[in-house]
Write a protein that holds these residues in place. Structure first.
Motif, PDB file in Angstrom:
ATOM      1  N   ARG A 163      10.676 -20.036  62.107  1.00 39.34           N
ATOM      2  CA  ARG A 163      11.973 -19.831  61.204  1.00 39.34           C
ATOM      3  C   ARG A 163      12.026 -18.322  60.692  1.00 39.34           C
ATOM      4  O   ARG A 163      12.953 -17.643  60.914  1.00 39.34           O
ATOM      5  N   ARG A 210      23.944 -14.657  61.432  1.00 45.70           N
ATOM      6  CA  ARG A 210      22.826 -14.387  61.904  1.00 45.70           C
ATOM      7  C   ARG A 210      22.826 -13.577  63.377  1.00 45.70           C
ATOM      8  O   ARG A 210      24.153 -13.264  63.618  1.00 45.70           O
ATOM      9  N   GLN A 221      15.550 -25.909  59.732  1.00 48.61           N
ATOM     10  CA  GLN A 221      14.870 -25.710  61.218  1.00 48.61           C
ATOM     11  C   GLN A 221      14.633 -26.770  62.080  1.00 48.61           C
ATOM     12  O   GLN A 221      13.927 -27.735  62.226  1.00 48.61           O
ATOM     13  N   ASP A 266      16.694 -24.618  67.129  1.00 47.48           N
ATOM     14  CA  ASP A 266      16.112 -23.645  66.342  1.00 47.48           C
ATOM     15  C   ASP A 266      14.569 -23.182  66.816  1.00 47.48           C
ATOM     16  O   ASP A 266      14.024 -22.149  66.292  1.00 47.48           O
TER      17      ASP A 266
END
Length: 659
Positions: A133, A264, A297, A302
């Motif tokens: 992560r 992101r 996560q 992910d």
């Protein structure tokens, strides 16, 4: 307890030299774990008296790829704790001993590396972190890890705010504590607003609170009508408007929820960010991690970046990952779905799924804010936790559960005792993580069930809050390291990076040895302190045991993976406070050089640069305190391709690491 550093008392532990240390099987049971660890470190205080015996080399032995010589090697192995040279063939260690013993393995194409008398240790294994992560956003974060003053931290934010383009934020996401600052305090919202202006910004402290500047509040749309998120409280002014402070009340979910709303990077940039995060770990001597998943996560979505890097063979860090239940009340559904996609143990030495955790049921977790009142798990915990534990036991998935407080652990163990009567847990490497306040009777229950304990150095960053809330007596046994070891419960240590604490493992090693926080407070009782060899094992061999990989790594022995580190200074003799500043000058993973500094910088492979000029990793992506290397002398030291001879820089045979 003072570290044992008298080199003159050392003796080789190889059987041919008369050592009483036996060659126990590597595949240890729970009860053998501690005995083996103690045998490996008995009488081992440093690596000054180098053993001259080596694994026997036959006449027809294949030549090796690399030999590192003139070293002070702490193998942490049972048979031979010290050596002065190590030979590598392919991705594994061929032999350890003295150079005279290894010369028969050297061929015309063997690369010779002169360690210059420096200390070599096994590659560090972070037994509990959140690397996968963290890697996705590492390049976007302004790190305050190790920054000595709040003024400098705010200046970093100010500089970053000027170059961060919309819609991106300035992010300081964990890894620091107010106690590390000379000012001895948190930042204020006016200071954060003044530093960042119209650029949205977020600053998170551990998992207890975060600050959002005025521009960030506008971006999130928070107003006086915004309700408190689950598990958190929004501070409000006299008119009811959010000030920008969000405090965790019962757990981490409120803080994670706010952070998840920050924009992101692209998938390609996330992979590049992860590669930079790997290299930063390599710089600190980390060669393996156990990834504990994390809130937000999700698998497999992910995990695509790290899976692609593994498939493309671009890993410089070994990752054993666990799957973290994401939906409160839907944990069983998570694991049932995931069990159709991946099996425990699936993968290879670089990237392998090793079970479930650190939350297998959200209701079984406990408070992440030491300053707040502890809230007991709700009544439905037993039913939810039991359903998941039964499924994992039936599926033979190892699992771990976050339990900081004894009351939580007691209830978790009550469920596991019932599960064990139905489905024996024997042989399943399960355990509890954090465990700051576990009491002797609780530890006895863990031992009877065959569990293990994985502690983290959260007390080194948040110990001041703990002692104010629970008192000095409780803090002196938080966690109860001595009792855990006395009971023979397998024990390892991780960083819990990179939000709750820093990803720098040397902070944790320093805490294990000194009992001190980053603010200098001595909280841990003397009985719980470890000598330096024992502390190092917590981040090497013991970590490898936690992921079931003790046959492959964690010590420097023939046949194991060639994961090793040449340190910037001699860990066994430097003052305690300097342990926090240790780095690697050369890191090898599987026999390949993945990081080099100083006289070894030219041996390291280049790292692709980040694509965007504005990303803070360019300037603020390293742990602050690091060794200074003399670049002009370094350039002069590399005289022959493939051979490092740096006597003119540090002096041949000197292990002090002075630079």
């Amino acid at each position: 307890m003072k570290p044992r550093n008298e080199y003159s008392n050392l003796a080789c532990g190889h059987p041919s030299c008369g050592s009483s240390v036996t060659q126990n099987a590597i595949n240890l049971g729970r009860r053998e774990f501690l005995k083996d660890a103690l045998a490996a470190t008995a009488g081992f205080a440093g690596v000054g008296a180098l053993g001259s015996c080596a694994v026997p080399v036959t006449q027809d032995a294949k030549l090796v790829d690399t030999i590192i010589t003139n070293a002070r090697i702490a193998t942490l192995g049972r048979g031979q704790p010290t050596a002065s040279a190590i030979a590598i063939r392919g991705d594994s260690i061929a032999a350890v001993g003295a150079m005279a013993d290894l010369q028969g393995l050297q061929g015309a194409n063997t690369q010779l590396i002169d360690a210059g008398g420096r200390t070599i240790v096994p590659g560090l294994v972070d037994a509990h972190t959140h690397f996968i992560r963290g890697g996705l956003t590492y390049s976007m974060e302004v790190r305050w890890d190790g920054v000595p003053t709040l003024a400098e931290g705010l200046e970093r934010m100010r500089a970053q705010a000027r170059r961060t383009p919309p819609p991106h934020w300035v992010q300081v996401i964990g890894g620091w504590t107010w106690a590390q600052f000379a000012e001895g305090r948190f930042p204020t919202l006016p200071e954060i607003n003044a530093a960042t202006g119209d650029t949205p910004a977020m600053v998170m402290h551990l998992y207890d609170r975060l600050w959002i500047n005025r521009a960030g509040l506008r971006a999130l749309g928070w107003t006086k009508d915004t309700p408190n998120p689950f598990g958190g409280a929004i501070e409000r002014d006299a008119s009811g408007n959010p000030t920008g402070l969000l405090v965790a009340t019962t757990g981490l979910v409120a803080l994670v929820g706010a952070w998840l709303r920050i924009p992101r990077l692209s998938p390609e940039d996330q992979m590049l960010s992860t590669r930079h995060f790997m290299r930063e770990h390599n710089r600190l001597g980390v060669t393996s991690v156990i990834d504990a998943g994390g809130g937000g996560q999700n698998y497999p979505d992910d995990y695509q970046a790290i899976a692609k890097l593994a498939a493309d063979k671009q890993m410089t860090l070994r990752i054993a990952y666990q799957l973290f239940a994401q939906g409160s009340g839907k944990e069983l559904e998570n694991y049932q779905a995931w069990s159709k996609l991946v099996a425990a143990g699936q993968g290879d030495d670089w990237y392998r799924m090793t079970g479930a955790g650190e939350y297998i049921a959200w209701t079984a977790g406990d408070v992440t804010n030491f300053a707040k009142d502890f809230s007991r798990p709700p009544p439905q915990m037993e039913a939810q936790f039991g359903a998941v534990a039964r499924f994992l036991a039936q599926s033979r998935w190892p699992f771990r559960q976050h339990t900081s407080f004894d009351v939580t652990a007691q209830r978790v163990l009550g469920v596991l005792e019932q599960v064990n009567r139905e489905i024996p847990l024997a042989g399943l490497r399960w355990g509890l993580d954090h465990c700051e306040t576990l009491q002797p009777r609780t530890l006895e229950r863990v031992a009877r069930l065959g569990g293990s304990i994985n502690i983290q150095n959260r007390m080194s960053l948040d110990g001041e809050a703990f002692v104010r809330k629970y008192g000095a007596a409780s803090a002196a046994d938080a966690p109860p390291i001595a009792r855990i070891r006395e009971m023979g419960i397998p024990l390892a240590c991780g960083t819990d990076g990179n939000r709750a604490t820093s990803y720098n493992p040397w902070i944790g090693v320093h805490w294990l040895v000194s009992g001190r926080t980053l603010g200098g407070a001595k909280l841990q009782g003397e009985r719980n302190l470890l000598d330096r060899s024992e502390a190092l094992r917590m981040y090497t061999a013991n970590g490898a045991w936690m992921s079931g990989e003790e046959n492959r790594k964690g010590t420097l022995e023939a046949g194991k993976l060639a994961d090793l580190v040449i340190l910037s200074a001699d860990y066994f003799t430097i003052p305690e406070e300097e342990i926090k500043g240790l780095e690697s000058v050369l890191t090898l993973v599987g026999g390949k050089i993945v990081h080099g500094a100083g006289p070894y910088s030219r041996l390291a492979p280049p790292l692709p640069p980040v694509a965007q000029d504005w990303l803070p990793v360019r300037d603020y992506g390293r742990y602050y305190k690091r060794a200074a290397l003399d670049a002009p002398k370094v350039a002069a030291a590399l005289r022959e391709p493939g051979i490092v001879a740096d006597a003119e820089v540090w002096g041949q045979g000197c292990g002090c690491g002075a630079v």
